[in-house]
Enzyme design. Sequence first.
Site, PDB file in Angstrom:
ATOM      1  N   HIS A 116       0.817  -1.081   0.201  1.00 22.22           N
ATOM      2  CA  HIS A 116       0.110  -0.009   0.060  1.00 22.22           C
ATOM      3  C   HIS A 116       0.795   1.200  -0.014  1.00 22.22           C
ATOM      4  CE1 HIS A 116       0.395  -1.243   4.328  1.00 22.22           C
ATOM      5  NE2 HIS A 116       0.710   0.022   4.439  1.00 22.22           N
ATOM      6  N   GLU A 167      -3.764   4.174   1.197  1.00 29.81           N
ATOM      7  CA  GLU A 167      -4.274   4.337   2.686  1.00 29.81           C
ATOM      8  C   GLU A 167      -4.027   5.828   2.819  1.00 29.81           C
ATOM      9  OE1 GLU A 167      -2.426   3.073   7.065  1.00 29.81           O
ATOM     10  OE2 GLU A 167      -1.585   2.060   5.264  1.00 29.81           O
ATOM     11  N   HIS A 185       2.904  11.203  -9.579  1.00 29.14           N
ATOM     12  CA  HIS A 185       1.498  10.872  -9.544  1.00 29.14           C
ATOM     13  C   HIS A 185       1.201   9.242  -9.258  1.00 29.14           C
ATOM     14  CE1 HIS A 185       3.102  10.278 -13.847  1.00 29.14           C
ATOM     15  NE2 HIS A 185       2.657   9.178 -13.395  1.00 29.14           N
ATOM     16  N   GLU A 233      -2.471   9.614 -13.388  1.00 31.41           N
ATOM     17  CA  GLU A 233      -2.342   9.338 -14.753  1.00 31.41           C
ATOM     18  C   GLU A 233      -3.197   8.240 -15.095  1.00 31.41           C
ATOM     19  OE1 GLU A 233       0.708   8.430 -18.339  1.00 31.41           O
ATOM     20  OE2 GLU A 233       1.308   7.897 -15.925  1.00 31.41           O
TER      21      GLU A 233
END
Length: 375
Positions: A116, A167, A185, A233
């Site tokens: 994560h 998260e 990004h 993106e």
Amino acid sequence: MARIAPLPATAAAVAVASSFPSLRSSPSRLSTLPISALRSLSCSHFNLSRRLALLQLGSAIPQSHLLGTRTYSGVIRAEGKVIEATAGENVAQASTGLSQEAALEWSKKDNRRLLHVVYRVGDLDRTIKFYTECLGMKLLRKRDIPEEKYTNAFLGYGPEDSHFVVELTYNYGVDKYDIGTAFGHFGIAVEDVYKTVDLIKAKGGKVTREPGPVKGGKTVIAFVEDPDGYKFELIERDPTPEPLCQVMLRVGDLQQSIDFYEKAFGMELLRKRDNPEYKYTIAMMGYGPEDKNAVLELTYNYGVKEYDKGNAYAQIAIGTDDVYKTAEAIKLYGGTITREPGPLPGINTKITACLDPDGWKSVFVDNIDFRKELE
């Protein structure tokens, strides 16, 4: 935590600091307190062992310190909070006796995947609404910790035990963060970029790059921005088991970063592309093909060696079969260990935390312990 591993407990450093004012600016001094004092801080909702476990990670810095943080100091992630570790503080002295050759072999054969990515937002409900309605994610779980003044939310395209997820952390009273210039990004694979962009526009989302082929290529992409300014993106691809597919970070020395992630993290260089016309080079690093796995996209802009990291983006968590060997390999190949490898008291989840040569933070979590924590 917003978690390094899926810990069911919450951090306790804020509660400790509130009872011992001298600790507010230096939670690392918790080790100087008598255990009787720590026991007095337990509450009916959280047992002491789990709270102490998270103290090993460090749980929070004062909210007044969150804004304007622009350093390469280490940050160790706990349940929704962070604590900074200055250079040399709490640096692991992990030693398994590995040679560089053995460490490299271990890194390559270890069973790793991205678990994560952790970052902070100013309005959790607003962000959840955008991610679920515009980006098609599912809210996997949400946890409010009023005693510590923060809330976590976990979102993604599938269960945490098999998918890369985001998260989100909301710290009470903090409605804005500085994303800085170092973070780039997130990437999301979609089957139809044009339709996705139309949906986002209809929901009031911000499109910063209209759909169309990538410059110099054929892949259709678009860029959108979430309510906090994080960029996504959108990448047109066939159906994939891992739609949340990229995290783009900027680095000051691309070859140094490639070498580090290959040797210390055991990643593969999946591809590298130089774009001299636009004066940048990218390297895609990961644990498997881009169409089936989440990957890191490292970007080098010609002549730029340092960036402002801001205080919004936190870190990535990665699974491993052995945190001890992982920590040793990271040290041998130039990384800084900011949390000594080992089990967290009370819950026995084994972790280690580190910084790469550019100061990007990662936490490695024992795979078996990770699965147990999700049960």
